[in-house]
Design a protein around this motif. Structure first.
Motif, PDB file in Angstrom:
ATOM      1  N   GLY A 131       0.438 -34.418 -27.543  1.00 56.77           N
ATOM      2  CA  GLY A 131       1.176 -35.392 -29.034  1.00 56.77           C
ATOM      3  C   GLY A 131       0.319 -36.283 -28.967  1.00 56.77           C
ATOM      4  N   TYR A 132       0.293 -37.409 -29.167  1.00 56.04           N
ATOM      5  CA  TYR A 132       0.323 -38.718 -29.759  1.00 56.04           C
ATOM      6  C   TYR A 132      -0.159 -39.765 -28.120  1.00 56.04           C
ATOM      7  N   GLY A 133       0.579 -38.877 -27.010  1.00 56.01           N
ATOM      8  CA  GLY A 133      -0.165 -39.870 -26.249  1.00 56.01           C
ATOM      9  C   GLY A 133       1.445 -40.458 -25.139  1.00 56.01           C
ATOM     10  N   GLY A 134       2.785 -40.800 -25.519  1.00 55.04           N
ATOM     11  CA  GLY A 134       3.404 -41.621 -24.778  1.00 55.04           C
ATOM     12  C   GLY A 134       4.444 -40.282 -24.519  1.00 55.04           C
ATOM     13  N   GLY A 135       4.519 -39.095 -24.665  1.00 50.38           N
ATOM     14  CA  GLY A 135       4.785 -38.073 -23.762  1.00 50.38           C
ATOM     15  C   GLY A 135       6.866 -37.803 -23.833  1.00 50.38           C
ATOM     16  N   TYR A 136       6.714 -38.940 -25.607  1.00 54.01           N
ATOM     17  CA  TYR A 136       8.463 -38.606 -26.127  1.00 54.01           C
ATOM     18  C   TYR A 136       8.978 -37.144 -25.740  1.00 54.01           C
ATOM     19  N   TYR A 137       8.349 -36.848 -26.493  1.00 53.31           N
ATOM     20  CA  TYR A 137       9.449 -35.117 -26.700  1.00 53.31           C
ATOM     21  C   TYR A 137       9.564 -34.428 -25.582  1.00 53.31           C
ATOM     22  N   ASP A 138       8.223 -34.564 -24.773  1.00 52.89           N
ATOM     23  CA  ASP A 138       8.341 -33.499 -23.115  1.00 52.89           C
ATOM     24  C   ASP A 138       9.716 -34.306 -22.474  1.00 52.89           C
ATOM     25  N   ARG A 139       9.347 -35.532 -22.142  1.00 52.79           N
ATOM     26  CA  ARG A 139      10.769 -36.184 -21.640  1.00 52.79           C
ATOM     27  C   ARG A 139      12.219 -35.676 -22.469  1.00 52.79           C
ATOM     28  N   TYR A 140      12.029 -35.886 -23.527  1.00 54.13           N
ATOM     29  CA  TYR A 140      13.410 -35.505 -24.515  1.00 54.13           C
ATOM     30  C   TYR A 140      13.406 -33.834 -24.480  1.00 54.13           C
ATOM     31  N   LEU A 141      12.053 -33.484 -24.335  1.00 56.86           N
ATOM     32  CA  LEU A 141      12.652 -31.705 -24.130  1.00 56.86           C
ATOM     33  C   LEU A 141      13.362 -31.095 -22.601  1.00 56.86           C
ATOM     34  N   ALA A 142      13.014 -31.800 -21.611  1.00 56.44           N
ATOM     35  CA  ALA A 142      12.970 -31.395 -20.804  1.00 56.44           C
ATOM     36  C   ALA A 142      14.601 -30.442 -20.275  1.00 56.44           C
ATOM     37  N   ASP A 143      15.678 -31.156 -21.102  1.00 58.00           N
ATOM     38  CA  ASP A 143      16.696 -30.754 -20.804  1.00 58.00           C
ATOM     39  C   ASP A 143      17.258 -30.377 -22.074  1.00 58.00           C
ATOM     40  N   PHE A 144      16.406 -29.714 -22.897  1.00 56.58           N
ATOM     41  CA  PHE A 144      17.555 -30.174 -23.931  1.00 56.58           C
ATOM     42  C   PHE A 144      17.207 -28.116 -24.654  1.00 56.58           C
ATOM     43  N   ALA A 145      18.862 -28.055 -24.385  1.00 57.37           N
ATOM     44  CA  ALA A 145      19.162 -26.252 -24.722  1.00 57.37           C
ATOM     45  C   ALA A 145      18.888 -25.699 -25.862  1.00 57.37           C
ATOM     46  N   GLY A 146      18.560 -26.479 -26.576  1.00 51.17           N
ATOM     47  CA  GLY A 146      18.715 -26.190 -29.019  1.00 51.17           C
ATOM     48  C   GLY A 146      17.323 -24.767 -28.551  1.00 51.17           C
ATOM     49  N   LYS A 147      17.343 -24.805 -29.636  1.00 52.31           N
ATOM     50  CA  LYS A 147      15.877 -24.194 -30.087  1.00 52.31           C
ATOM     51  C   LYS A 147      14.130 -25.259 -30.440  1.00 52.31           C
ATOM     52  N   THR A 148      13.477 -24.921 -30.289  1.00 53.36           N
ATOM     53  CA  THR A 148      11.925 -25.734 -30.895  1.00 53.36           C
ATOM     54  C   THR A 148      11.092 -25.010 -31.356  1.00 53.36           C
ATOM     55  N   VAL A 149      10.291 -26.019 -32.735  1.00 55.61           N
ATOM     56  CA  VAL A 149       9.193 -25.124 -33.471  1.00 55.61           C
ATOM     57  C   VAL A 149       8.431 -26.350 -33.952  1.00 55.61           C
ATOM     58  N   SER A 150       7.556 -26.226 -34.487  1.00 50.16           N
ATOM     59  CA  SER A 150       5.918 -26.729 -34.172  1.00 50.16           C
ATOM     60  C   SER A 150       5.567 -25.593 -35.614  1.00 50.16           C
ATOM     61  N   THR A 151       4.754 -27.077 -36.664  1.00 48.18           N
ATOM     62  CA  THR A 151       4.277 -26.201 -37.591  1.00 48.18           C
ATOM     63  C   THR A 151       2.218 -27.083 -37.545  1.00 48.18           C
ATOM     64  N   ALA A 164       2.279 -31.008 -15.439  1.00 46.25           N
ATOM     65  CA  ALA A 164       3.180 -30.482 -15.073  1.00 46.25           C
ATOM     66  C   ALA A 164       4.181 -30.719 -15.835  1.00 46.25           C
ATOM     67  N   PHE A 165       4.505 -31.726 -16.132  1.00 45.34           N
ATOM     68  CA  PHE A 165       5.941 -32.098 -17.034  1.00 45.34           C
ATOM     69  C   PHE A 165       5.121 -31.695 -18.230  1.00 45.34           C
ATOM     70  N   ASP A 166       4.613 -31.020 -19.125  1.00 42.14           N
ATOM     71  CA  ASP A 166       4.121 -30.574 -20.332  1.00 42.14           C
ATOM     72  C   ASP A 166       6.052 -29.634 -20.648  1.00 42.14           C
ATOM     73  N   GLN A 167       6.003 -29.843 -22.016  1.00 43.89           N
ATOM     74  CA  GLN A 167       7.219 -28.956 -22.372  1.00 43.89           C
ATOM     75  C   GLN A 167       6.632 -27.889 -23.230  1.00 43.89           C
ATOM     76  N   ALA A 168       6.997 -26.099 -23.132  1.00 45.59           N
ATOM     77  CA  ALA A 168       6.035 -26.023 -24.364  1.00 45.59           C
ATOM     78  C   ALA A 168       7.081 -25.843 -25.341  1.00 45.59           C
ATOM     79  N   VAL A 169       6.886 -25.869 -26.727  1.00 41.35           N
ATOM     80  CA  VAL A 169       7.464 -25.178 -27.701  1.00 41.35           C
ATOM     81  C   VAL A 169       8.102 -23.874 -27.691  1.00 41.35           C
TER      82      VAL A 169
END
Length: 179
Positions: A131-151, A164-169
């Protein structure tokens, strides 16, 4: 390496001819709207795009017209982020030049979000992103149970080793850019 990949990819994204970008943005939005994950979602979280990113304006408009609840991120120091109901009247520019909802925005609990449309700069084959380097989405997605998508545009695809802390879409929709 991540900084270099990020910088090179943003530069390439900014070089896309407007006609190519417009066509890509429209097709990617249409493909996202056709996904079962989108059609089944009652609450969609997305972002307010920068000029070089895939535009989210059409997605937001379509989701609202379909009666979906749309929320966008509000960020805080130390990489903390929350989603707030989208309302164009409460958007303010941040110090990074992004539009974000102000404190008047109605908070949306993570458990209420069905699908998160995740931004990013560089994506690799397994859905990991830079991303842009802040880690916001990796932290948020770590315990997110729904679906994720990127375009994304094909010029955003590059292989790299995720941390290790990166979260895949879960799903990445790619528009093949031919220049």
């Amino acid at each position: 390496m991540k900084k270099t990949l990020r910088k090179e990819t943003i530069a390439a994204m900014k070089q896309l001819p407007e006609s190519v970008k417009t066509q890509a943005d429209e097709e990617l939005t249409q493909r996202l709207l056709e996904l079962p994950a989108f059609q089944e979602a009652k609450t969609l979280a997305t972002y307010l795009s920068f000029g070089h990113e895939v535009s989210t304006a059409g997605l937001i408009q379509a989701a609202l017209q379909l009666g979906k609840r749309v929320c966008v991120p509000r960020t805080y120091p130390q990489g903390r982020m929350e989603f707030v109901e989208y309302d164009p009247d409460i958007l303010e520019k941040t110090r990074f030049g992004l539009l974000e909802p102000n404190e008047k925005g109605k908070l949306v609990d993570k458990s209420e979000i069905d699908l998160i449309h995740v931004p990013g700069v560089v994506f690799q084959s397994k859905g990991y992103r830079i991303g842009y380097g802040g880690g916001y989405y990796d932290r948020y997605l770590a315990d997110f149970a729904g679906k994720t998508v990127s375009t994304i545009y094909s010029i955003q695809q590059k292989e790299f080793q995720p941390a290790a802390f990166d979260q895949a879409v879960q799903e990445v929709l790619v528009y093949e850019v031919t220049l």
